[in-house]
Design an enzyme around this catalytic site. Sequence first.
Site, PDB file in Angstrom:
ATOM      1  N   VAL A  82       0.847  -1.197   0.000  1.00  0.00           N
ATOM      2  CA  VAL A  82       0.000   0.000   0.000  1.00  0.00           C
ATOM      3  C   VAL A  82       0.882   1.245   0.000  1.00  0.00           C
ATOM      4  CG1 VAL A  82      -1.727   1.323   1.264  1.00  0.00           C
ATOM      5  CG2 VAL A  82      -1.874  -1.182   1.188  1.00  0.00           C
ATOM      6  N   LYS A  83       0.662   2.071  -1.000  1.00  0.00           N
ATOM      7  CA  LYS A  83       1.458   3.292  -1.174  1.00  0.00           C
ATOM      8  C   LYS A  83       0.676   4.459  -0.572  1.00  0.00           C
ATOM      9  CE  LYS A  83       4.232   5.153  -4.998  1.00  0.00           C
ATOM     10  NZ  LYS A  83       4.349   5.102  -6.477  1.00  0.00           N
TER      11      LYS A  83
END
Length: 217
Positions: A82-83
Amino acid sequence: MNLFLDSTDTAMIKALAVTGLVDGVTTNPTLIAKSGRSMLEVIAEICAFVEGPVSAEVAASDTAGILAEGRKLASIAPNVVVKAPLTKEGLTAVRHFTDEGIQTNVTLCFTANQALLAAKAGATYVSPFVGRLDDIGEDGMQLIHDIRAVYDNYAFDTEILAASIRTPAHVQAAAIAGCDCATLPPAVFEALFKHPLTERGLAQFMTDWAATGQSIL
C-alpha cells in the site's frame, strides 16, 4: 539492489519480467489514469504474474480514508504494497498498517527528516523522488546518501526505494549510494542493457564467426 518497473503497462511488464531481472512493480494514480483502466483490475493483473512487491497507491488524503482504501488494495493479493503519501495523516495510517502486517511504501519523500518519520512509522519502503529534486536545482542523490546514513545509524528496517528515476546514471548513482531498490520507467530499464561498445563488439564477433563457416548446433 532490487529493480522495480514503474508502470501500469501490463504487456510491457510481462515482456520485461521474462528477463528474470524485474523484482517488483510500482504504480501511481497518474499511471493508472494514463492506462484508462480500472485500478483494481490493473493491480490484480500485475500481481497475477509478478511475484515481487506491487505498490498500489491510495487516493484518499485523510487517515480514515487511507486506511479504508489501503485495506481494500491489500486484499487484492498478498504481494500488494500500500502506497501512502508522506503526510501526518499518511504516516498515521502507515503506523496502523504496520501493526496489521500490511506492507507499505511511503511516497513523495524529499527530506531525510521525512524519511526518518517514515521509518519510525514502520514503513516497508520509503520513496525519495530524486528526479524531482534535480528539477528544482537540488541534488536528488545527496538525499539518498543522507537517508542511507540515518537508517544505518539506527538500524531501521525500512528500505530505500529510489523513485523519479530519469536516466541510467540515476540507477548507477542510487546503487553506489546503497539504495535497497529503485523503480524505473521501462525505457530506463531497457537502457541499462545498452552500451555502444557492447553493440560494436558483438557485431565484430558475429562477423568473425560467420567467416569461420562453423555452427555450434
